[in-house]
Design a protein around this motif. Sequence first.
Motif, PDB file in Angstrom:
ATOM      1  N   ARG A   1     -15.112  19.754  24.100  1.00 40.52           N
ATOM      2  CA  ARG A   1     -14.803  18.509  23.386  1.00 40.52           C
ATOM      3  C   ARG A   1     -15.479  18.504  22.011  1.00 40.52           C
ATOM      4  O   ARG A   1     -16.409  17.725  21.784  1.00 40.52           O
ATOM      5  N   PRO A   2     -15.007  19.334  21.077  1.00 44.39           N
ATOM      6  CA  PRO A   2     -15.634  19.328  19.754  1.00 44.39           C
ATOM      7  C   PRO A   2     -15.281  18.066  18.974  1.00 44.39           C
ATOM      8  O   PRO A   2     -14.221  17.474  19.161  1.00 44.39           O
ATOM      9  N   THR A   3     -16.199  17.643  18.125  1.00 43.64           N
ATOM     10  CA  THR A   3     -15.962  16.476  17.275  1.00 43.64           C
ATOM     11  C   THR A   3     -15.454  16.949  15.918  1.00 43.64           C
ATOM     12  O   THR A   3     -15.593  18.116  15.568  1.00 43.64           O
ATOM     13  N   ARG A   4     -14.890  16.013  15.167  1.00 46.70           N
ATOM     14  CA  ARG A   4     -14.405  16.354  13.832  1.00 46.70           C
ATOM     15  C   ARG A   4     -15.600  16.646  12.931  1.00 46.70           C
ATOM     16  O   ARG A   4     -16.611  15.950  12.990  1.00 46.70           O
ATOM     17  N   PRO A   5     -15.490  17.650  12.079  1.00 42.60           N
ATOM     18  CA  PRO A   5     -16.582  17.922  11.141  1.00 42.60           C
ATOM     19  C   PRO A   5     -16.812  16.753  10.194  1.00 42.60           C
ATOM     20  O   PRO A   5     -15.914  15.965   9.918  1.00 42.60           O
ATOM     21  N   ARG A   6     -18.027  16.652   9.685  1.00 42.99           N
ATOM     22  CA  ARG A   6     -18.404  15.552   8.819  1.00 42.99           C
ATOM     23  C   ARG A   6     -17.534  15.446   7.576  1.00 42.99           C
ATOM     24  O   ARG A   6     -17.261  14.367   7.085  1.00 42.99           O
ATOM     25  N   GLU A   7     -17.111  16.592   7.039  1.00 43.63           N
ATOM     26  CA  GLU A   7     -16.333  16.532   5.807  1.00 43.63           C
ATOM     27  C   GLU A   7     -14.944  15.946   5.992  1.00 43.63           C
ATOM     28  O   GLU A   7     -14.272  15.620   5.031  1.00 43.63           O
ATOM     29  N   TYR A   8     -14.506  15.764   7.232  1.00 36.33           N
ATOM     30  CA  TYR A   8     -13.206  15.150   7.484  1.00 36.33           C
ATOM     31  C   TYR A   8     -13.310  13.684   7.872  1.00 36.33           C
ATOM     32  O   TYR A   8     -12.303  13.037   8.074  1.00 36.33           O
ATOM     33  N   ARG A   9     -14.509  13.168   7.987  1.00 39.21           N
ATOM     34  CA  ARG A   9     -14.693  11.757   8.314  1.00 39.21           C
ATOM     35  C   ARG A   9     -14.753  10.964   7.018  1.00 39.21           C
ATOM     36  O   ARG A   9     -15.640  11.156   6.207  1.00 39.21           O
ATOM     37  N   ARG A  10     -13.807  10.089   6.831  1.00 37.07           N
ATOM     38  CA  ARG A  10     -13.689   9.381   5.572  1.00 37.07           C
ATOM     39  C   ARG A  10     -13.840   7.861   5.717  1.00 37.07           C
ATOM     40  O   ARG A  10     -13.436   7.116   4.849  1.00 37.07           O
ATOM     41  N   THR A  11     -14.434   7.387   6.794  1.00 34.89           N
ATOM     42  CA  THR A  11     -14.547   5.951   7.033  1.00 34.89           C
ATOM     43  C   THR A  11     -15.343   5.265   5.928  1.00 34.89           C
ATOM     44  O   THR A  11     -14.923   4.221   5.411  1.00 34.89           O
ATOM     45  N   GLY A  12     -16.465   5.819   5.560  1.00 37.43           N
ATOM     46  CA  GLY A  12     -17.280   5.229   4.504  1.00 37.43           C
ATOM     47  C   GLY A  12     -16.563   5.204   3.165  1.00 37.43           C
ATOM     48  O   GLY A  12     -16.690   4.252   2.388  1.00 37.43           O
ATOM     49  N   ALA A  13     -15.805   6.250   2.885  1.00 32.50           N
ATOM     50  CA  ALA A  13     -15.064   6.310   1.632  1.00 32.50           C
ATOM     51  C   ALA A  13     -13.992   5.227   1.587  1.00 32.50           C
ATOM     52  O   ALA A  13     -13.794   4.571   0.556  1.00 32.50           O
ATOM     53  N   TRP A  14     -13.303   5.017   2.702  1.00 32.67           N
ATOM     54  CA  TRP A  14     -12.265   3.987   2.738  1.00 32.67           C
ATOM     55  C   TRP A  14     -12.858   2.589   2.617  1.00 32.67           C
ATOM     56  O   TRP A  14     -12.301   1.730   1.937  1.00 32.67           O
ATOM     57  N   CYS A  15     -13.993   2.356   3.258  1.00 33.79           N
ATOM     58  CA  CYS A  15     -14.651   1.049   3.137  1.00 33.79           C
ATOM     59  C   CYS A  15     -15.116   0.814   1.703  1.00 33.79           C
ATOM     60  O   CYS A  15     -14.951  -0.280   1.154  1.00 33.79           O
ATOM     61  N   GLY A  16     -15.688   1.841   1.085  1.00 34.01           N
ATOM     62  CA  GLY A  16     -16.119   1.727  -0.303  1.00 34.01           C
ATOM     63  C   GLY A  16     -14.951   1.504  -1.247  1.00 34.01           C
ATOM     64  O   GLY A  16     -15.048   0.727  -2.211  1.00 34.01           O
ATOM     65  N   LEU A  17     -13.839   2.171  -0.969  1.00 37.84           N
ATOM     66  CA  LEU A  17     -12.655   1.990  -1.801  1.00 37.84           C
ATOM     67  C   LEU A  17     -12.114   0.567  -1.679  1.00 37.84           C
ATOM     68  O   LEU A  17     -11.771  -0.065  -2.680  1.00 37.84           O
ATOM     69  N   GLY A  18     -12.072   0.043  -0.465  1.00 36.74           N
ATOM     70  CA  GLY A  18     -11.613  -1.330  -0.265  1.00 36.74           C
ATOM     71  C   GLY A  18     -12.513  -2.333  -0.956  1.00 36.74           C
ATOM     72  O   GLY A  18     -12.044  -3.279  -1.607  1.00 36.74           O
ATOM     73  N   LEU A  19     -13.833  -2.137  -0.823  1.00 33.03           N
ATOM     74  CA  LEU A  19     -14.781  -3.026  -1.481  1.00 33.03           C
ATOM     75  C   LEU A  19     -14.651  -2.941  -2.995  1.00 33.03           C
ATOM     76  O   LEU A  19     -14.657  -3.962  -3.695  1.00 33.03           O
ATOM     77  N   GLY A  20     -14.515  -1.722  -3.513  1.00 39.19           N
ATOM     78  CA  GLY A  20     -14.367  -1.537  -4.952  1.00 39.19           C
ATOM     79  C   GLY A  20     -13.114  -2.191  -5.503  1.00 39.19           C
ATOM     80  O   GLY A  20     -13.152  -2.830  -6.559  1.00 39.19           O
ATOM     81  N   VAL A  21     -12.005  -2.057  -4.783  1.00 39.94           N
ATOM     82  CA  VAL A  21     -10.754  -2.688  -5.226  1.00 39.94           C
ATOM     83  C   VAL A  21     -10.887  -4.210  -5.171  1.00 39.94           C
ATOM     84  O   VAL A  21     -10.405  -4.912  -6.063  1.00 39.94           O
ATOM     85  N   ALA A  22     -11.553  -4.724  -4.140  1.00 42.33           N
ATOM     86  CA  ALA A  22     -11.751  -6.172  -4.039  1.00 42.33           C
ATOM     87  C   ALA A  22     -12.617  -6.689  -5.184  1.00 42.33           C
ATOM     88  O   ALA A  22     -12.302  -7.723  -5.798  1.00 42.33           O
ATOM     89  N   VAL A  23     -13.694  -5.984  -5.496  1.00 42.56           N
ATOM     90  CA  VAL A  23     -14.568  -6.398  -6.599  1.00 42.56           C
ATOM     91  C   VAL A  23     -13.825  -6.286  -7.923  1.00 42.56           C
ATOM     92  O   VAL A  23     -13.905  -7.173  -8.785  1.00 42.56           O
ATOM     93  N   LEU A  24     -13.082  -5.206  -8.101  1.00 39.88           N
ATOM     94  CA  LEU A  24     -12.309  -5.021  -9.325  1.00 39.88           C
ATOM     95  C   LEU A  24     -11.259  -6.125  -9.485  1.00 39.88           C
ATOM     96  O   LEU A  24     -11.119  -6.711 -10.565  1.00 39.88           O
ATOM     97  N   GLY A  25     -10.559  -6.423  -8.413  1.00 39.47           N
ATOM     98  CA  GLY A  25      -9.542  -7.480  -8.458  1.00 39.47           C
ATOM     99  C   GLY A  25     -10.144  -8.835  -8.758  1.00 39.47           C
ATOM    100  O   GLY A  25      -9.603  -9.609  -9.569  1.00 39.47           O
ATOM    101  N   SER A  26     -11.267  -9.132  -8.126  1.00 46.84           N
ATOM    102  CA  SER A  26     -11.895 -10.429  -8.402  1.00 46.84           C
ATOM    103  C   SER A  26     -12.433 -10.485  -9.830  1.00 46.84           C
ATOM    104  O   SER A  26     -12.407 -11.536 -10.466  1.00 46.84           O
ATOM    105  N   GLY A  27     -12.894  -9.354 -10.356  1.00 50.25           N
ATOM    106  CA  GLY A  27     -13.347  -9.316 -11.743  1.00 50.25           C
ATOM    107  C   GLY A  27     -12.210  -9.540 -12.714  1.00 50.25           C
ATOM    108  O   GLY A  27     -12.385 -10.199 -13.745  1.00 50.25           O
TER     109      GLY A  27
END
Length: 95
Positions: free
Chosen positions: A31-57
């Motif tokens: 049962r191998p797990t996905r390598p770290r370089e393929y996990r993009r959860t933090g990047a997607w959360c940061g992108l959503g937050l950035g777009v929200a801040v940009l839109g509100s600005g």
Amino acid sequence: MPQSEDRRLVDLEARLEREDPRFTRAMRSGRPTRPREYRRTGAWCGLGLGVAVLGSGIVLAQGLLIAGGLVLVGMAAQLADPDPARMTNGRFGRR
């Protein structure tokens, strides 16, 4: 298999055990797990937050929010992009 190929496989297994013991244990359990370089959860959360801040600005006409949103979007894009130094011929290579 000829003896030389068996030896290569043993050497490959030993090197993989030294470099990434957690992955080797996961492969043994089947049962191998996905390598770290393929996990993009933090990047997607940061992108959503950035777009929200940009839109509100943009809506509030606040330059500081626009700048902060652009910085967050840029950081998220950097996180989402795999390390180009590790790319060799379209596949991941050794560092």
